[in-house]
Design an enzyme around this catalytic site. Structure first.
Site, mmCIF file in Angstrom:
data_model
loop_
_atom_site.group_PDB
_atom_site.id
_atom_site.type_symbol
_atom_site.label_atom_id
_atom_site.label_comp_id
_atom_site.label_asym_id
_atom_site.label_seq_id
_atom_site.Cartn_x
_atom_site.Cartn_y
_atom_site.Cartn_z
ATOM 1 N N THR A 37 0.866 -1.172 0.000
ATOM 2 C CA THR A 37 0.000 0.000 0.000
ATOM 3 C C THR A 37 0.903 1.222 0.000
ATOM 4 O O THR A 37 1.953 1.208 0.651
ATOM 5 C CB THR A 37 -0.915 0.038 1.237
ATOM 6 O OG1 THR A 37 -1.416 1.365 1.431
ATOM 7 C CG2 THR A 37 -0.184 -0.363 2.496
ATOM 8 N N CYS A 74 -1.957 4.954 -5.339
ATOM 9 C CA CYS A 74 -2.728 4.132 -4.404
ATOM 10 C C CYS A 74 -2.892 2.802 -5.105
ATOM 11 O O CYS A 74 -3.206 2.763 -6.301
ATOM 12 C CB CYS A 74 -4.083 4.767 -4.095
ATOM 13 S SG CYS A 74 -5.120 3.745 -3.037
#
Length: 233
Positions: free
Chosen positions: A83, A197
């Site tokens: 992430t 992202c």
């Protein structure tokens, strides 16, 4: 071949992409029936998301440090945090384990530098777009100029990530908005746009625009394959 450590589940939808990309990369590189050696710890994202929005980054780091230690104990030779946002606490995690951390911003910046890009747009959660832990690394370590959307568009990007993409929902209207924002960054001088992202690549990809897109999930995964099959660490 080294064992790749994955700290996943943030969200699990993007962690699926990591697993697939890494295994496809190993197969492409080594052929035959080769697949990646992976030690993965997938966290429960809900409590982490709540801590993020409370600004309790120490709380998130405690969860991820514990998870990272489990990945190390499972035999991983190096670690990926799957992430972008949680690289906010990358240094705390790195200081708590004895194996190297493959930083997602470094892997992405290396691609940009190789392509000769000087000015880049950045999409991601509000934390990634607004705070310095990611942009600062690109600017200070690699000399890149980083552009982010305006406040209204940052809110759109952020809300789509948490309210749609992290739930596995793909909305055509949201895709139109993302592409509009990408075009806006290009009009401001961005030579490429980072999909900063790991869920964004689920919604938009290079086939949707002529502007160069950098999908951090696949860049990170590709670099992990290199580390796993080459003597680079």
């Amino acid at each position: 071949m080294k064992t790749i450590g994955l700290l996943g589940g943030m969200s699990w939808e993007s962690s699926v992409g990591y697993y697939q990309a890494i295994n496809e990369g190993v197969k492409e590189s080594l052929g035959g029936l080769h697949s990646a050696k992976i030690a993965m710890y997938s966290v429960d994202f809900d409590p982490i998301e709540k801590l993020q929005h409370k600004g309790d980054w120490e709380g998130t780091s405690e969860i991820l440090i514990d998870a990272a230690k489990n990945v190390q104990a499972a035999g991983a030779d190096f670690l990926l945090i799957c992430t972008n946002t949680m690289h906010k606490v990358a240094s705390q995690i790195e200081n708590s384990i004895d194996i190297p951390l493959l930083h997602i911003a470094d892997a992405t910046a290396e691609v940009l530098v190789k392509k000769g890009v000087k000015t880049v747009g950045l999409l991601g959660t509000a934390f990634t777009m607004e705070q310095d832990f990611y942009k600062g690394r690109l600017t200070e370590d690699y000399g890149l100029t980083v552009l982010v959307p305006n406040t209204e568009d940052r809110n759109i990007i952020h809300n789509v990530i948490y309210k749609e993409l992290c739930l596995g929902q793909l909305n055509s209207d949201s895709k139109v908005e993302y592409l509009r924002i990408i075009e806006s960054l290009a009009s401001q001088g961005a030579e490429a746009v980072i999909l900063g992202c790991t869920e964004i690549g689920m919604l938009v990809n290079q086939n949707d625009t002529e502007i160069m897109l950098l999908d951090t999930t696949y860049i990170h995964a590709k670099k992990a394959v290199e580390w796993a099959i080459l003597d680079v660490i």
